[in-house]
Design a protein around this motif. Structure first.
Motif, PDB file in Angstrom:
ATOM      1  N   GLU A 175       8.123  37.252  58.978  1.00 25.05           N
ATOM      2  CA  GLU A 175       7.688  36.215  59.454  1.00 25.05           C
ATOM      3  C   GLU A 175       8.807  35.289  60.229  1.00 25.05           C
ATOM      4  O   GLU A 175       8.747  34.518  61.107  1.00 25.05           O
ATOM      5  CB  GLU A 175       7.161  35.205  58.340  1.00 25.05           C
ATOM      6  CG  GLU A 175       6.579  33.966  58.608  1.00 25.05           C
ATOM      7  CD  GLU A 175       5.324  34.069  59.342  1.00 25.05           C
ATOM      8  OE1 GLU A 175       5.255  32.739  60.324  1.00 25.05           O
ATOM      9  OE2 GLU A 175       4.506  35.145  59.411  1.00 25.05           O
ATOM     10  N   ASP A 189       4.335  43.559  64.979  1.00 28.28           N
ATOM     11  CA  ASP A 189       3.082  43.593  64.601  1.00 28.28           C
ATOM     12  C   ASP A 189       2.816  45.006  63.826  1.00 28.28           C
ATOM     13  O   ASP A 189       2.523  45.261  62.563  1.00 28.28           O
ATOM     14  CB  ASP A 189       1.836  43.221  65.279  1.00 28.28           C
ATOM     15  CG  ASP A 189       1.846  41.689  65.367  1.00 28.28           C
ATOM     16  OD1 ASP A 189       2.338  40.966  64.499  1.00 28.28           O
ATOM     17  OD2 ASP A 189       1.136  41.296  66.589  1.00 28.28           O
ATOM     18  N   GLN A 190       3.355  46.062  64.586  1.00 25.37           N
ATOM     19  CA  GLN A 190       2.931  47.439  64.092  1.00 25.37           C
ATOM     20  C   GLN A 190       4.131  47.611  63.195  1.00 25.37           C
ATOM     21  O   GLN A 190       3.827  48.446  61.869  1.00 25.37           O
ATOM     22  CB  GLN A 190       3.154  48.365  65.423  1.00 25.37           C
ATOM     23  CG  GLN A 190       2.068  48.264  66.451  1.00 25.37           C
ATOM     24  CD  GLN A 190       0.954  48.735  65.818  1.00 25.37           C
ATOM     25  OE1 GLN A 190       0.907  49.907  64.956  1.00 25.37           O
ATOM     26  NE2 GLN A 190      -0.270  48.210  66.275  1.00 25.37           N
ATOM     27  N   ARG A 196       8.694  36.630  63.689  1.00 24.68           N
ATOM     28  CA  ARG A 196       7.515  36.194  64.362  1.00 24.68           C
ATOM     29  C   ARG A 196       7.888  34.631  64.834  1.00 24.68           C
ATOM     30  O   ARG A 196       7.211  34.200  65.967  1.00 24.68           O
ATOM     31  CB  ARG A 196       6.293  36.430  63.494  1.00 24.68           C
ATOM     32  CG  ARG A 196       4.966  35.884  64.465  1.00 24.68           C
ATOM     33  CD  ARG A 196       4.080  36.504  63.513  1.00 24.68           C
ATOM     34  NE  ARG A 196       3.752  37.884  63.384  1.00 24.68           N
ATOM     35  CZ  ARG A 196       3.879  38.541  62.529  1.00 24.68           C
ATOM     36  NH1 ARG A 196       4.369  38.189  61.353  1.00 24.68           N
ATOM     37  NH2 ARG A 196       3.736  39.845  62.430  1.00 24.68           N
ATOM     38  N   ARG A 246      -6.035  47.100  65.243  1.00 19.14           N
ATOM     39  CA  ARG A 246      -5.131  46.021  65.419  1.00 19.14           C
ATOM     40  C   ARG A 246      -4.508  45.383  64.153  1.00 19.14           C
ATOM     41  O   ARG A 246      -5.362  45.008  63.315  1.00 19.14           O
ATOM     42  CB  ARG A 246      -5.813  44.835  66.165  1.00 19.14           C
ATOM     43  CG  ARG A 246      -6.393  45.166  67.590  1.00 19.14           C
ATOM     44  CD  ARG A 246      -5.470  45.403  68.881  1.00 19.14           C
ATOM     45  NE  ARG A 246      -5.848  45.768  69.854  1.00 19.14           N
ATOM     46  CZ  ARG A 246      -5.309  46.296  71.068  1.00 19.14           C
ATOM     47  NH1 ARG A 246      -3.962  46.258  70.747  1.00 19.14           N
ATOM     48  NH2 ARG A 246      -5.890  46.626  72.181  1.00 19.14           N
ATOM     49  N   PRO A 247      -3.346  45.297  64.153  1.00 16.82           N
ATOM     50  CA  PRO A 247      -2.559  44.736  62.847  1.00 16.82           C
ATOM     51  C   PRO A 247      -2.816  43.363  62.718  1.00 16.82           C
ATOM     52  O   PRO A 247      -3.277  42.491  63.484  1.00 16.82           O
ATOM     53  CB  PRO A 247      -1.224  44.964  63.140  1.00 16.82           C
ATOM     54  CG  PRO A 247      -0.841  46.000  64.166  1.00 16.82           C
ATOM     55  CD  PRO A 247      -2.370  45.698  64.783  1.00 16.82           C
ATOM     56  N   SER A 299     -10.340  45.030  65.125  1.00 21.38           N
ATOM     57  CA  SER A 299      -9.285  44.055  64.578  1.00 21.38           C
ATOM     58  C   SER A 299      -9.417  43.482  63.035  1.00 21.38           C
ATOM     59  O   SER A 299     -10.414  43.457  62.608  1.00 21.38           O
ATOM     60  CB  SER A 299      -9.640  42.473  65.402  1.00 21.38           C
ATOM     61  OG  SER A 299      -9.451  42.609  66.901  1.00 21.38           O
ATOM     62  N   THR A 302       5.414  45.768  61.006  1.00 24.97           N
ATOM     63  CA  THR A 302       5.170  44.894  59.645  1.00 24.97           C
ATOM     64  C   THR A 302       3.946  45.615  59.043  1.00 24.97           C
ATOM     65  O   THR A 302       4.055  45.923  57.870  1.00 24.97           O
ATOM     66  CB  THR A 302       4.742  43.499  59.994  1.00 24.97           C
ATOM     67  OG1 THR A 302       5.729  42.846  60.850  1.00 24.97           O
ATOM     68  CG2 THR A 302       4.315  42.679  58.791  1.00 24.97           C
ATOM     69  N   ARG A 360      -2.350  39.416  61.768  1.00 24.74           N
ATOM     70  CA  ARG A 360      -1.374  38.552  61.751  1.00 24.74           C
ATOM     71  C   ARG A 360      -0.817  37.986  60.592  1.00 24.74           C
ATOM     72  O   ARG A 360       0.529  37.507  60.510  1.00 24.74           O
ATOM     73  CB  ARG A 360      -1.671  37.692  62.862  1.00 24.74           C
ATOM     74  CG  ARG A 360      -1.871  38.073  64.267  1.00 24.74           C
ATOM     75  CD  ARG A 360      -0.540  38.721  64.731  1.00 24.74           C
ATOM     76  NE  ARG A 360       0.656  38.195  64.754  1.00 24.74           N
ATOM     77  CZ  ARG A 360       0.838  37.091  65.655  1.00 24.74           C
ATOM     78  NH1 ARG A 360       0.324  36.878  66.665  1.00 24.74           N
ATOM     79  NH2 ARG A 360       2.007  36.421  65.484  1.00 24.74           N
ATOM     80  N   GLU A 366       5.845  41.244  70.262  1.00 24.62           N
ATOM     81  CA  GLU A 366       5.193  40.667  69.406  1.00 24.62           C
ATOM     82  C   GLU A 366       4.242  42.091  68.876  1.00 24.62           C
ATOM     83  O   GLU A 366       3.959  42.190  67.633  1.00 24.62           O
ATOM     84  CB  GLU A 366       4.155  39.747  69.996  1.00 24.62           C
ATOM     85  CG  GLU A 366       3.003  39.350  69.020  1.00 24.62           C
ATOM     86  CD  GLU A 366       2.232  38.442  69.580  1.00 24.62           C
ATOM     87  OE1 GLU A 366       1.066  38.209  69.153  1.00 24.62           O
ATOM     88  OE2 GLU A 366       2.672  37.662  70.474  1.00 24.62           O
ATOM     89  N   HIS A 367       3.979  42.970  70.114  1.00 24.70           N
ATOM     90  CA  HIS A 367       3.195  44.130  69.437  1.00 24.70           C
ATOM     91  C   HIS A 367       4.051  45.098  68.652  1.00 24.70           C
ATOM     92  O   HIS A 367       3.622  45.500  67.506  1.00 24.70           O
ATOM     93  CB  HIS A 367       2.776  44.798  70.651  1.00 24.70           C
ATOM     94  CG  HIS A 367       2.153  46.263  70.444  1.00 24.70           C
ATOM     95  ND1 HIS A 367       0.918  46.277  70.229  1.00 24.70           N
ATOM     96  CD2 HIS A 367       2.667  47.441  70.453  1.00 24.70           C
ATOM     97  CE1 HIS A 367       0.502  47.554  69.886  1.00 24.70           C
ATOM     98  NE2 HIS A 367       1.576  48.277  70.075  1.00 24.70           N
TER      99      HIS A 367
END
Length: 414
Positions: free
Chosen positions: A350, A393-394, A353, A326-327, A287, A396, A329, A389-390
């Motif tokens: 953002e 995040d990836q 998100r 894990r990217p 993480s 981004t 946040r 969300e996953h």
């Protein structure tokens, strides 16, 4: 009146039809060992059962699918069943989902010492030694239920020690209604002992060999000792030769050591010490707390190859099965405030998100590529809420790495 002491083995979930999983590649130096390991774990149980101080064996489901395991797997069971028969050792087998009694070929009859319990009712079988009953084994093969139907195991009251053999999920409240001394349970690949489920013990002994990162940790079988006063003692015996390990690492740990490679190396040495000389199949979950920490990881693909090169060829080997980064946040505010493409990109990310990615629409991207199949396009057009969300995040992380001139630090999977 005191009874007699005795000892039996409880094992389950061999799955001789299933190889090791969660591997994107099979290292050549471990190929033969990996191919043999499910059978070797089963052999270890049978060899222990042949010892003179074992009175009988109970199997609680999913030993093998006869069609998938083929003659090789069936021959292993039949050969050892015959060896146990020669030593007059009873075998009690409750079938699970993969070893349905109807799948067992009539051309391969089981020896007389093997009781394969039916699916339609519970059957009670006395276990005798030197002409005296030492306990009663009650079993019923699975009908395909996901949960164990405890009421169907009811038998007439007896003063003998009772071993109930069943397959399927259950809990302490349900199991104790059966009023058995020991529940030999199957259907869970990781070991679990259920407190209060029986007078003596209620145990899912798990598979003798883990098959994936979801089955990490020790695997084996149980040896159960019952004394003359019907006191039960359960011993966990480990027989896995390859052990899956899931390891989580966060940015603070990396900062404390100063180097991701040093930290991973230290963890591997510790895991090898803790797991007694077994081959390890490791899944790393790293993480990153913020964009500032990305440099500490470096290129994930290079890190994966370094781990396999440095630690995957030893004896025993510590092979990295997967490496997940894990990217973060959050990215530095200064990046977000930039009047640049990077700043515009982070602000757009953002915005998505904040509304949980509900406005994500990937369909226009499929229109730029004629080769994309309609099924794939449909999936991209309707991204499930659980995946938004996953994906965001990836995406981004990928955009940040590319816009900052670095290599994409993407998730590496098995």
């Amino acid at each position: 009146m005191p009874g007699e002491s005795f000892r039996f083995i409880h094992a389950s979930d061999f799955h001789l039809e299933s190889p090791l999983g969660d591997l994107d590649t099979i290292p050549s130096h471990l190929r033969d060992a990996m191919a043999d390991v499910p059978r070797n774990a089963a052999k270890a149980i049978f060899e222990a059962a042949l010892a003179d101080n074992i009175d009988f064996v109970v199997f609680s489901g999913d030993l093998l699918n006869p069609q998938s395991a083929g003659p090789h797997g069936m021959a292993l069971l039949l050969d050892y069943f015959e060896k146990l028969n020669a030593k007059k050792k009873p075998v009690f087998w409750v079938a699970g989902n993969v070893d349905d009694p109807q799948k067992w070929p009539e051309a391969a009859p089981l020896p007389p010492n093997v009781t394969l319990f039916p699916k339609n009712k519970a059957v009670a079988v006395p276990v005798e030694r030197a002409g005296r009953t030492i306990c009663v084994v009650v079993g019923r093969s699975s009908e395909g239920r996901s949960s164990l139907h405890v009421p169907s195991f009811r038998i007439d009251p007896t003063d003998e020690y009772t071993v109930a053999v069943g397959y399927g999920a259950s809990d302490a409240d349900a199991l104790k209604e059966g009023r058995f001394d020991y529940w030999a349970l199957g259907g869970k690949h990781n070991r679990q002992e259920i407190e209060g489920g029986a007078e003596g013990a209620a145990v899912y002994c798990g598979s003798p060999q883990g098959r994936s990162l979801e089955e990490s940790g020790a695997h084996g079988y149980s040896i159960v000792d019952v004394d003359a006063d019907q006191t039960t003692r359960v011993h966990e015996i480990q027989c896995d030769a390859f052990r899956y390990c899931k390891v989580e690492i966060d940015a603070s740990e990396i900062a404390a050591v100063g180097s991701i490679r040093n930290l991973l190396g230290e963890r591997i040495v510790r895991l090898q010490h803790e797991n007694g000389g077994r081959h390890l199949l490791i899944g790393w979950d790293i993480s990153v707390s913020s964009g500032d920490n990305l440099h500490a990881i470096g290129d994930a693909e290079e890190l994966l190859q370094w781990l396999r090169r440095e630690f995957g060829s030893g004896t025993p080997a510590a092979w990295t099965a997967s490496l997940v980064v894990r990217p973060p946040r959050h990215y530095p505010k200064s990046w977000n405030d930039e009047d640049t493409i990077l700043g515009d990109f982070l602000r757009a990310a953002e915005k998505h998100r904040k509304n949980d990615g509900r406005e994500l629409n990937l369909l226009p991207f499929t229109e730029e590529h004629e080769g994309i199949q309609s099924t794939t396009a449909t999936l991209l057009a309707d991204v499930p809420s659980s995946a938004r969300e996953h994906i965001l995040d990836q995406a981004t992380l990928l955009g940040v790495e590319l816009l900052r001139g670095g290599k994409p630090n993407l998730v590496q999977k098995s």
